[in-house]
Design a protein around this motif. Structure first.
Motif, PDB file in Angstrom:
ATOM      1  N   LEU A   1       0.581  34.862  43.353  1.00 55.01           N
ATOM      2  CA  LEU A   1       0.478  33.495  42.253  1.00 55.01           C
ATOM      3  C   LEU A   1       1.613  32.907  42.333  1.00 55.01           C
ATOM      4  CD1 LEU A   1      -0.660  35.322  39.110  1.00 55.01           C
ATOM      5  CD2 LEU A   1      -2.207  34.161  40.774  1.00 55.01           C
TER       6      LEU A   1
ATOM      7  N   ALA B   1       3.369  31.632  31.678  1.00 56.43           N
ATOM      8  CA  ALA B   1       2.181  30.619  31.822  1.00 56.43           C
ATOM      9  C   ALA B   1       1.968  29.852  30.735  1.00 56.43           C
ATOM     10  CB  ALA B   1       0.917  31.389  32.122  1.00 56.43           C
TER      11      ALA B   1
ATOM     12  N   ASP C   1       4.859  27.257  30.676  1.00 56.54           N
ATOM     13  CA  ASP C   1       5.086  26.863  31.989  1.00 56.54           C
ATOM     14  C   ASP C   1       6.391  26.728  32.377  1.00 56.54           C
ATOM     15  OD1 ASP C   1       4.149  25.661  34.215  1.00 56.54           O
ATOM     16  OD2 ASP C   1       4.186  23.594  33.691  1.00 56.54           O
TER      17      ASP C   1
ATOM     18  N   ILE D   1      -5.833  30.725  42.575  1.00 57.27           N
ATOM     19  CA  ILE D   1      -4.711  30.148  41.939  1.00 57.27           C
ATOM     20  C   ILE D   1      -3.401  30.113  42.700  1.00 57.27           C
ATOM     21  CG2 ILE D   1      -3.102  30.725  39.711  1.00 57.27           C
ATOM     22  CD1 ILE D   1      -5.328  32.090  38.520  1.00 57.27           C
ATOM     23  N   GLY D   2      -3.375  31.128  43.558  1.00 61.26           N
ATOM     24  CA  GLY D   2      -2.114  31.073  44.556  1.00 61.26           C
ATOM     25  C   GLY D   2      -2.185  29.901  45.515  1.00 61.26           C
TER      26      GLY D   2
ATOM     27  N   ASN E   1      -3.840  26.857  45.118  1.00 56.98           N
ATOM     28  CA  ASN E   1      -3.617  25.506  44.589  1.00 56.98           C
ATOM     29  C   ASN E   1      -4.016  25.693  42.784  1.00 56.98           C
ATOM     30  OD1 ASN E   1      -3.529  22.945  43.262  1.00 56.98           O
ATOM     31  ND2 ASN E   1      -4.050  21.919  45.219  1.00 56.98           N
ATOM     32  N   GLU E   2      -2.875  25.946  42.166  1.00 56.94           N
ATOM     33  CA  GLU E   2      -3.117  26.211  40.614  1.00 56.94           C
ATOM     34  C   GLU E   2      -4.106  25.190  39.934  1.00 56.94           C
ATOM     35  OE1 GLU E   2       0.275  27.762  38.748  1.00 56.94           O
ATOM     36  OE2 GLU E   2      -0.321  27.117  36.993  1.00 56.94           O
ATOM     37  N   LYS E   3      -3.799  23.944  40.523  1.00 55.50           N
ATOM     38  CA  LYS E   3      -4.506  22.815  39.625  1.00 55.50           C
ATOM     39  C   LYS E   3      -6.028  22.943  40.044  1.00 55.50           C
ATOM     40  CE  LYS E   3      -3.786  18.961  37.205  1.00 55.50           C
ATOM     41  NZ  LYS E   3      -3.156  17.713  37.204  1.00 55.50           N
TER      42      LYS E   3
ATOM     43  N   TRP F   1      -7.723  25.403  38.283  1.00 54.86           N
ATOM     44  CA  TRP F   1      -7.693  25.228  36.754  1.00 54.86           C
ATOM     45  C   TRP F   1      -9.050  24.237  36.541  1.00 54.86           C
ATOM     46  CZ3 TRP F   1      -6.321  20.670  33.841  1.00 54.86           C
ATOM     47  CH2 TRP F   1      -6.618  20.923  32.380  1.00 54.86           C
TER      48      TRP F   1
ATOM     49  N   ILE G   1      -6.050  30.163  33.708  1.00 55.47           N
ATOM     50  CA  ILE G   1      -4.714  30.324  34.428  1.00 55.47           C
ATOM     51  C   ILE G   1      -3.982  31.392  33.573  1.00 55.47           C
ATOM     52  CG2 ILE G   1      -2.728  29.437  35.597  1.00 55.47           C
ATOM     53  CD1 ILE G   1      -4.909  28.186  36.871  1.00 55.47           C
TER      54      ILE G   1
ATOM     55  N   LYS H   1      -2.837  34.933  34.934  1.00 59.90           N
ATOM     56  CA  LYS H   1      -1.333  35.198  35.100  1.00 59.90           C
ATOM     57  C   LYS H   1      -0.815  36.367  34.304  1.00 59.90           C
ATOM     58  CE  LYS H   1       0.803  31.233  36.897  1.00 59.90           C
ATOM     59  NZ  LYS H   1       1.439  29.965  36.557  1.00 59.90           N
TER      60      LYS H   1
END
Ligand SMILES: Nc1ncnc2c1ncn2[C@@H]1O[C@H](COP(=O)(O)OP(=O)(O)OP(=O)(O)O)[C@@H](O)[C@H]1O
Ligand SMILES: [Mg+2]
Lengths: 510, 370
Positions: free
Chosen positions: B57, B109, B112, B247-248, B250-252, B255, B261, B265
């Motif tokens: 992640l 998480a 942030d 997620i690792g 591309n987190e965006k 999501w 997320i 996490k």
């Protein structure tokens, strides 16, 4: 006959599983604007990458002659020094650095201690920019500029290198109308000063307007010879590109408005940098089963922010209510929207749409991952099967399902994003600039698909900056300007002037 | 061939290391030494399984070493206070590992904050707690059942049966996974099949020589193997594993594709916390007690195993199989250098260089494929 400055002879470029270029021959004259066109994955970007040293010599076969001299570049640097500049399909700048630093990257003027002479750097940058008639402060961070201005910075960067051949790979796909006009002015001035230009685009009208001649690529080969633009019609070019006639760019659908499905009320999104301002200001609209609702407006009008707010991207920061089939939805994050049957094909495929270093299967099934798994395990066979189905249906050109999507051509990547949301089988499908970067043939395929979805009872909402697309496909059009809804037009009352009038801020009578 | 070496670089490095050491030190290959080596690997390996998920992640967990210490202390003190063994273990796994992991994951998480910061803080807090609870001195426990978890063996006959069953399962798995779909048809990947069978056999033979040749399979090794199996299955086969890679990657994007997320996490840090606690319990069992400084620096070995095993610090790429090989490499290096009589201070220097080398290889590989 003008002098020929570039000749590419019998270029071959292989990737694992595909021959991207197959004995391509190509010539360019001094001061010529040459349009390079072809379907997604035809090899346009690859040919330009060979020319500009992105793919160094032994990775391709064939010869490149500059002024009758054989050249073999080891890297982009050498190509730049030989006068070849390229503005890539995906912009290549560093958003955290200043405009001036981006232009001169590692060619800063230095003082005798090796420090950067900032004043001189900014002066030089300002000079480059004024050559383009651009009024951009070289000191500000690049990331604060619009995409159109960033592109101007890329051009300035290329010009700072004494570029003689400048390649534009789909430069206008993210530009506003007026930015496109600015760009064309600049291109014409460059031609007048003797720079040769290779121009890649999927927008046929543009090509007719700007280019002197056109070369068509299909499946890695040129189709026919180079032709002067005034000796050919757009239809002929398109036929060469796709290998068949496309007589109906915007296929009709019998629109039969059903019951109201999506209703949004008083959506507002604050501007994170300026609490006084709103990116979306109190917008309400409804969409119906069996229709395509177009959302039009200039770039920056708040269209993307509007649909993002509906999709839950801003969480608690945005205001307003969303109803689906009469029921009020609680959407705090995209997951809630998806679970309620709303899908959003995002605008920026590289940052928001795709896992670039993952394969097609993983990308396409991500939003509907639940459908392809039990609590304990993924059903790999089912997800492969459905991916394969959509690869065929959308005609995605790929050597296989296991390649990373970053290896696909830009247009085919866009199709993967569309496919990924089609698989969710949502009731409401929102598409933000869905045909950006895809070829004419694929465009009609996407339009057909939208029609088919509408027929199946899906509510389709499409944001588009291309007026012909909006007018050709929508049953109803919402026009936005500076965050506000300025008009809601029926297909019958929508013409170019009316839409532009409302898009540029004429509030008219509601 | 070149591709084979590149894809299996760490594994080949491990084989080389073993060959070299067996020449340099004759006792290296003895069943006794290898059994010990494997048992040592398990302590770090169990933590590294969790760390793999965290780094997948693009995160980091610096608190694992302190969690090991605090768990060892807690389980010991609970048993001293008269709690039953299983209850003490359960309380430690959930109350120490689970809660600390939850705090790490949720805080980073939800708000942030980079997990580096949160877990750095927690690392210090947990270490402080161990010192407070023990008043800074070692605490003993005498309980022969408890001791056997960390230092006991499975008797030779059942060990043999386990190895045979494992071999059968391994070959069955190889048969199942070597089928690939090409153009809609099922094709068997012959190279993968033979490679897999050879690997299973090698595993069986070395397991036989190492464990049956000595006293049977050490119980912590059995626990480790089960954890690794579950870990591999989780990452490769489950929806949860798929989400972690997304997620690792591309987190965006993940999501926007509807992945929660925060939940994923938090879950990953909880898993890592619980595994670290398990590792601490095994250590306490083996040492018949705990000292407050137990587990100091373990985070480095765990992170090193993950990175050497090919997991990218940028997230999204990596496997537990790689991590296990990484953990064995670290174990072999520690063990080999001790056998050769190299001072532990020098061992640290060597390990440091190896970590840097592994990261360099990762970076260069990526540049080449980019
Ligand atoms: N780095 C790469 N690795 C593997 N295959 C690649 C790579 N780059 C391009 N390809 C393949 O080469 C072919 C040509 O791609 P290219 O990007 O040149 O197309 P294009 O004409 O620019 O298309 P578009 O209009 O969609 O941008 C495609 O089949 C693509 O999948
Ligand atoms: Mg392209």
């Amino acid at each position: 006959m003008a002098e020929e400055i570039l000749e590419m002879k019998s270029i071959i470029k292989d990737f694992p599983g595909v021959r991207a270029l197959d004995h391509v021959n190509f010539t360019l004259e001094k001061g010529e604007i040459l349009a390079l066109v072809g379907e997604n994955g035809a090899g346009k970007s690859t040919l330009m990458k060979v020319l500009s040293g992105v793919w160094p010599y032994p990775t391709y076969e064939g010869d490149i002659y500059l002024d009758d001299q054989l050249v073999r570049f080891d890297n982009t640097r050498e190509a730049e020094e030989a006068g070849i500049g390229i503005i890539h399909q995906e912009l290549n700048l560093l958003p955290d650095l200043s405009v001036a630093e981006n232009i001169f990257l590692d060619r800063h003027p230095l003082n005798k201690f090796g420090g950067i002479k900032w004043e001189q750097l900014y002066d030089n940058a300002a000079k480059m920019l004024s050559r383009l008639n651009m009024n951009i402060d070289p000191r500000i961070e690049l990331g604060d500029l619009t995409v159109g201005k960033q592109q101007m910075v890329e051009i300035a960067k290329a010009l700072s290198l004494d570029t003689r051949i400048l390649v534009f790979d789909e430069p206008t796909s993210a530009l506003t109308e007026s930015e496109i006009n600015e760009l064309f002015t600049v291109i014409n001035e460059l031609r007048a000063s003797g720079v040769s230009i290779i121009y890649i685009s999927h927008k046929m009208e543009e090509i007719k307007e700007i280019a002197d001649s056109v070369v068509v690529l299909r499946d890695g080969s040129t189709i026919g010879d180079k032709i002067k633009i005034d000796q050919v019609t757009l239809d002929e070019i398109i036929t060469r590109m796709v290998g068949r006639d496309i007589n109906d760019l915007f296929p009709n659908h019998d629109f039969d408005r059903g019951e109201k499905t999506l209703e949004v009320k008083n959506i507002s999104v604050p501007d994170p940098f300026n609490p006084e301002k709103k990116l979306v200001d109190d917008v309400s609209f409804s969409a119906y089963k069996g229709e395509i609702l177009g959302i039009s407006g200039l770039m920056g009008a708040g269209r993307t922010e509007l649909v993002n707010a509906i999709f839950g991207v801003y969480g608690k920061k945005s205001e307003g209510e969303v109803y689906l089939n009469g029921e009020k939805l609680k959407i705090k994050a995209p997951a809630d929207a998806i679970n309620n049957g709303i899908a959003l094909v995002t605008e920026d495929r590289k940052e928001l749409g795709l896992l670039l270093d993952k394969n097609l299967v993983m990308n396409m099934t991500l939003p509907s991952i639940k459908k392809f798994s039990s609590k304990l395990a993924m059903d790999n066979h089912a997800e492969r099967a459905v991916t394969e189905k959509y690869v065929n249906e959308l005609n995605i050109k790929t050597p296989g399902l296991d390649v990373f999507v970053e290896k696909l051509s830009g247009g085919n990547q866009q199709k993967v994003v569309i496919g990924k949301w089609l698989i969710t089988d949502s009731d409401v499908l929102i598409l933000d600039e869905p045909t950006r970067g895809i070829d004419v043939g694929a465009k009609t395929e996407v339009y057909r698909l939208m029609n088919q979805l509408v027929k199946q009872g899906v509510t389709v909402i499409m944001i588009s900056s291309e007026l012909p697309e909006i007018m050709g496909m929508s049953d109803r059009i919402v026009v936005m300007s500076e965050g506000k809804k300025t008009a809601e037009l029926d297909r019958s009352e929508a013409d170019q002037e009316t839409i532009m009038k409302y898009a540029t801020g004429n509030k008219g009578v509601e | 061939m070149k591709k084979f070496i590149k894809n299996n670089g760490t594994f080949i490095a491990l084989i080389f290391l073993i060959i070299i050491l067996s020449f340099l030190s004759p006792s290296f290959l003895s069943s006794r030494n290898l059994t010990n080596l494997v048992r040592q690997v398990t302590i770090n390996g169990i933590i590294a399984v969790g760390m793999t998920m965290v780094i997948l992640l693009a995160g980091i967990d610096l608190s694992v070493g302190s969690v090991v210490g605090l768990s060892a202390v807690t389980v010991t003190l609970l048993m001293q206070a008269g709690f039953g063994m299983w209850l003490a273990i359960l309380i430690t796994l959930v109350g120490i590992g689970g809660i600390i992991g939850f705090f790490n994951g949720f805080m980073s998480a939800k708000f942030d904050i980079h997990p580096f910061i949160i877990t750095l803080g927690v690392m210090t807090i947990a270490r402080g707690l161990s010192l407070v609870l023990t008043q800074g001195v070692s605490v003993p426990v005498t309980n022969s059942t408890f001791a056997s978890i960390g230092s006991g063996y499975i008797a030779k006959l059942p060990s043999l049966i386990i190895l045979v069953v494992a071999l059968a399962l391994g070959i069955w798995a190889v048969f199942k996974t070597s089928i690939e779909i090409k153009n809609g048809e099922k094709v068997r990947n012959k190279a993968k099949l033979t490679g897999g069978i050879i690997l299973s056999l090698v595993g069986f033979v070395s397991g036989f020589l190492i464990f049956i040749g000595y006293q049977g399979i050490p119980i912590p090794v059995a626990i480790f193997v089960v954890i690794v199996m579950i870990g591999i299955y989780t990452l490769q086969k489950t929806r949860f594993g798929r989400k972690l890679y997304a997620i690792g990657g591309n987190e965006k994007v993940a999501w926007l594709s509807g992945i929660n997320i925060l939940k994923s996490k938090t879950m990953v840090f909880v898993i890592t916390g619980v595994l670290s606690a398990a590792s601490g319990i095994l250590l306490a069992s083996r040492l018949n007690g705990a000292s407050p400084n137990l587990g100091d620096g373990f985070e480095l070995d765990a992170i090193a195993s993950v990175i050497i095993g090919g997991t990218s610090f940028m997230g999204g790429v990596g496997t537990i199989t790689g991590t296990v090989i990484g953990a064995i490499i670290i174990g072999v290096i520690n063990n080999g250098m001790s056998l050769l009589g190299i001072n532990t201070f020098y061992q640290m220097i060597v390990k440091g260089f190896i970590i840097i080398l592994a990261v360099m290889i990762d970076v260069l590989n990526r540049r080449e494929t980019a």
